[in-house]
Design a protein around this motif. Structure first.
Motif, PDB file in Angstrom:
ATOM      1  N   ILE A 138      44.105  82.179 -31.970  1.00 24.83           N
ATOM      2  CA  ILE A 138      44.512  83.394 -31.262  1.00 24.83           C
ATOM      3  C   ILE A 138      44.498  84.584 -32.211  1.00 24.83           C
ATOM      4  CG2 ILE A 138      46.455  84.541 -30.111  1.00 24.83           C
ATOM      5  CD1 ILE A 138      47.125  81.767 -28.897  1.00 24.83           C
ATOM      6  N   VAL A 139      45.066  84.413 -33.385  1.00 20.16           N
ATOM      7  CA  VAL A 139      45.084  85.500 -34.370  1.00 20.16           C
ATOM      8  C   VAL A 139      43.650  85.912 -34.717  1.00 20.16           C
ATOM      9  CG1 VAL A 139      45.688  86.086 -36.758  1.00 20.16           C
ATOM     10  CG2 VAL A 139      47.348  84.908 -35.297  1.00 20.16           C
ATOM     11  N   GLY A 140      42.764  84.944 -34.859  1.00 26.95           N
ATOM     12  CA  GLY A 140      41.374  85.238 -35.185  1.00 26.95           C
ATOM     13  C   GLY A 140      40.643  86.016 -34.102  1.00 26.95           C
ATOM     14  N   ARG A 141      41.045  85.842 -32.845  1.00 27.91           N
ATOM     15  CA  ARG A 141      40.402  86.537 -31.719  1.00 27.91           C
ATOM     16  C   ARG A 141      40.996  87.915 -31.443  1.00 27.91           C
ATOM     17  NH1 ARG A 141      41.030  81.563 -29.136  1.00 27.91           N
ATOM     18  NH2 ARG A 141      42.630  82.409 -27.764  1.00 27.91           N
ATOM     19  N   HIS A 142      42.141  88.214 -32.043  1.00 26.50           N
ATOM     20  CA  HIS A 142      42.852  89.456 -31.723  1.00 26.50           C
ATOM     21  C   HIS A 142      43.089  90.291 -32.979  1.00 26.50           C
ATOM     22  CE1 HIS A 142      43.664  88.497 -27.512  1.00 26.50           C
ATOM     23  NE2 HIS A 142      43.774  87.250 -27.923  1.00 26.50           N
TER      24      HIS A 142
ATOM     25  N   PHE B 264      54.029  75.489 -31.990  1.00 21.92           N
ATOM     26  CA  PHE B 264      53.311  76.446 -31.159  1.00 21.92           C
ATOM     27  C   PHE B 264      52.412  75.637 -30.246  1.00 21.92           C
ATOM     28  CE2 PHE B 264      49.941  79.587 -30.320  1.00 21.92           C
ATOM     29  CZ  PHE B 264      50.717  80.647 -29.884  1.00 21.92           C
ATOM     30  N   CYS B 265      52.803  75.527 -28.981  1.00 28.07           N
ATOM     31  CA  CYS B 265      52.101  74.682 -28.018  1.00 28.07           C
ATOM     32  C   CYS B 265      51.232  75.534 -27.082  1.00 28.07           C
ATOM     33  CB  CYS B 265      53.115  73.886 -27.209  1.00 28.07           C
ATOM     34  SG  CYS B 265      54.250  74.934 -26.256  1.00 28.07           S
ATOM     35  N   GLN B 266      50.539  74.884 -26.177  1.00 28.22           N
ATOM     36  CA  GLN B 266      49.659  75.582 -25.243  1.00 28.22           C
ATOM     37  C   GLN B 266      50.434  76.527 -24.334  1.00 28.22           C
ATOM     38  OE1 GLN B 266      46.161  75.396 -25.337  1.00 28.22           O
ATOM     39  NE2 GLN B 266      46.529  77.271 -24.154  1.00 28.22           N
ATOM     40  N   LYS B 267      51.619  76.151 -23.906  1.00 27.15           N
ATOM     41  CA  LYS B 267      52.409  77.036 -23.045  1.00 27.15           C
ATOM     42  C   LYS B 267      52.764  78.329 -23.785  1.00 27.15           C
ATOM     43  CE  LYS B 267      56.432  77.224 -20.044  1.00 27.15           C
ATOM     44  NZ  LYS B 267      57.587  76.534 -19.502  1.00 27.15           N
ATOM     45  N   ARG B 268      53.135  78.212 -25.053  1.00 32.65           N
ATOM     46  CA  ARG B 268      53.440  79.406 -25.851  1.00 32.65           C
ATOM     47  C   ARG B 268      52.169  80.228 -26.063  1.00 32.65           C
ATOM     48  NH1 ARG B 268      58.097  76.732 -29.642  1.00 32.65           N
ATOM     49  NH2 ARG B 268      57.598  74.696 -28.817  1.00 32.65           N
ATOM     50  N   ALA B 269      51.058  79.545 -26.309  1.00 35.81           N
ATOM     51  CA  ALA B 269      49.776  80.229 -26.515  1.00 35.81           C
ATOM     52  C   ALA B 269      49.376  81.011 -25.261  1.00 35.81           C
ATOM     53  CB  ALA B 269      48.694  79.224 -26.884  1.00 35.81           C
ATOM     54  N   ASP B 270      49.547  80.413 -24.102  1.00 33.32           N
ATOM     55  CA  ASP B 270      49.206  81.094 -22.851  1.00 33.32           C
ATOM     56  C   ASP B 270      50.049  82.355 -22.673  1.00 33.32           C
ATOM     57  OD1 ASP B 270      47.386  79.069 -22.350  1.00 33.32           O
ATOM     58  OD2 ASP B 270      48.684  78.022 -20.912  1.00 33.32           O
ATOM     59  N   TRP B 271      51.347  82.256 -22.985  1.00 35.94           N
ATOM     60  CA  TRP B 271      52.231  83.415 -22.869  1.00 35.94           C
ATOM     61  C   TRP B 271      51.783  84.520 -23.836  1.00 35.94           C
ATOM     62  CZ3 TRP B 271      55.372  86.285 -26.013  1.00 35.94           C
ATOM     63  CH2 TRP B 271      56.224  87.191 -25.370  1.00 35.94           C
ATOM     64  N   LEU B 272      51.488  84.133 -25.091  1.00 33.86           N
ATOM     65  CA  LEU B 272      51.057  85.109 -26.083  1.00 33.86           C
ATOM     66  C   LEU B 272      49.749  85.771 -25.663  1.00 33.86           C
ATOM     67  CD1 LEU B 272      51.262  86.583 -28.767  1.00 33.86           C
ATOM     68  CD2 LEU B 272      50.273  84.547 -29.866  1.00 33.86           C
ATOM     69  N   GLU B 273      48.791  84.992 -25.203  1.00 33.02           N
ATOM     70  CA  GLU B 273      47.508  85.547 -24.747  1.00 33.02           C
ATOM     71  C   GLU B 273      47.725  86.554 -23.616  1.00 33.02           C
ATOM     72  OE1 GLU B 273      44.517  85.358 -25.944  1.00 33.02           O
ATOM     73  OE2 GLU B 273      44.174  83.403 -26.838  1.00 33.02           O
ATOM     74  N   ALA B 274      48.625  86.238 -22.695  1.00 37.40           N
ATOM     75  CA  ALA B 274      48.907  87.150 -21.577  1.00 37.40           C
ATOM     76  C   ALA B 274      49.489  88.468 -22.090  1.00 37.40           C
ATOM     77  CB  ALA B 274      49.851  86.493 -20.576  1.00 37.40           C
ATOM     78  N   GLN B 275      50.371  88.404 -23.077  1.00 28.10           N
ATOM     79  CA  GLN B 275      50.964  89.623 -23.635  1.00 28.10           C
ATOM     80  C   GLN B 275      49.898  90.457 -24.345  1.00 28.10           C
ATOM     81  OE1 GLN B 275      54.118  90.282 -22.644  1.00 28.10           O
ATOM     82  NE2 GLN B 275      53.723  88.326 -21.640  1.00 28.10           N
ATOM     83  N   LEU B 276      49.057  89.811 -25.112  1.00 28.93           N
ATOM     84  CA  LEU B 276      48.007  90.516 -25.844  1.00 28.93           C
ATOM     85  C   LEU B 276      46.990  91.140 -24.891  1.00 28.93           C
ATOM     86  CD1 LEU B 276      47.519  87.916 -28.697  1.00 28.93           C
ATOM     87  CD2 LEU B 276      48.523  90.206 -28.938  1.00 28.93           C
TER      88      LEU B 276
ATOM     89  N   GLY C 245      57.960  88.773 -30.145  1.00 30.73           N
ATOM     90  CA  GLY C 245      58.794  87.713 -30.703  1.00 30.73           C
ATOM     91  C   GLY C 245      58.431  86.387 -30.065  1.00 30.73           C
ATOM     92  N   LEU C 246      58.105  85.414 -30.902  1.00 33.72           N
ATOM     93  CA  LEU C 246      57.733  84.074 -30.427  1.00 33.72           C
ATOM     94  C   LEU C 246      58.805  83.062 -30.795  1.00 33.72           C
ATOM     95  CD1 LEU C 246      53.990  83.983 -31.543  1.00 33.72           C
ATOM     96  CD2 LEU C 246      54.863  84.211 -29.217  1.00 33.72           C
ATOM     97  N   ASP C 247      59.163  82.249 -29.856  1.00 37.03           N
ATOM     98  CA  ASP C 247      60.100  81.153 -30.094  1.00 37.03           C
ATOM     99  C   ASP C 247      59.302  79.975 -30.646  1.00 37.03           C
ATOM    100  OD1 ASP C 247      61.905  79.053 -29.977  1.00 37.03           O
ATOM    101  OD2 ASP C 247      62.548  79.472 -27.926  1.00 37.03           O
ATOM    102  N   THR C 248      59.488  79.671 -31.923  1.00 34.97           N
ATOM    103  CA  THR C 248      58.776  78.557 -32.558  1.00 34.97           C
ATOM    104  C   THR C 248      59.682  77.357 -32.775  1.00 34.97           C
ATOM    105  OG1 THR C 248      59.233  79.458 -34.765  1.00 34.97           O
ATOM    106  CG2 THR C 248      57.132  80.073 -33.724  1.00 34.97           C
TER     107      THR C 248
END
Length: 127
Positions: free
Chosen positions: A94-98, A44-56, A31-34
Motif C-alpha cells: 500500500i505504501v509503495g502504491r501511494h 495489519f490484516c486485509q480488513k485494515r488494508a481495505d479501510w486504509l485504501e478507502a481513506q487514501l 491513525g491505524l490500529d495495529t
C-alpha cells in the motif's frame, strides 16, 4: 480509546479496530490500529488494508502521515524485533502504491529511529 474519547473526538467506522483520520496544516493524518489482542507485536490484516485504501482513495494526492503503535520495521531492539509485525508485506504494498504517504510514525520502541518502509521492509522482517 473508546472509553476516553467521545465519537465526536475520535470518530471511527469500525467496531473491531480503532482507526481514524483528521487533517491539520495541510496534511491528512491516518491513525491505524495495529494491536492484536493477546500478542505483543503489531498486525495489519486485509480488513485494515481495505479501510486504509478507502481513506487514501478520498484524496489520493493529499500529503498523508500514517501513525500506529507498532513499528513495521526492525530497529535492532531484540524484544521489539521478536514481537514482529504480521502483514508487513501488505502494508508495504500500500505504501509503495501511494506516494502521498510521506511518513509513518510509530511508538513501541521508546526511542528515536528512522527507517524506510517499502521494498526494504520485506527483507528486514525475514532476517
Amino acid at each position: 480509546l473508546r472509553d476516553a474519547f467521545t465519537p465526536e473526538v475520535l470518530p471511527t467506522q469500525d467496531d473491531e479496530f480503532i482507526h481514524y483520520t483528521f487533517s491539520a496544516s495541510g496534511l491528512r493524518f491516518i491513525g491505524l490500529d495495529t494491536s492484536e489482542p493477546g500478542a505483543p507485536g503489531g498486525s495489519f490484516c486485509q480488513k485494515r488494508a481495505d479501510w486504509l485504501e478507502a481513506q487514501l482513495a478520498h484524496d489520493p494526492h493529499q500529503p498523508t502521515v500514517l501513525f500506529m503503535h507498532h513499528p513495521p520495521v526492525k530497529f535492532g531492539i531484540l524484544e521489539t524485533d521478536e514481537d514482529g509485525f504480521a502483514g508487513v508485506e501488505l502494508l508495504a504494498e500500500i505504501v509503495g502504491r501511494h506516494p502521498a504517504i510521506k511518513n509513518i510514525l510509530c511508538g513501541h520502541t521508546h526511542r528515536s529511529e528512522e527507517r524506510r518502509v517499502g521494498k526494504e521492509c520485506r527483507s528486514w522482517w525475514a532476517q
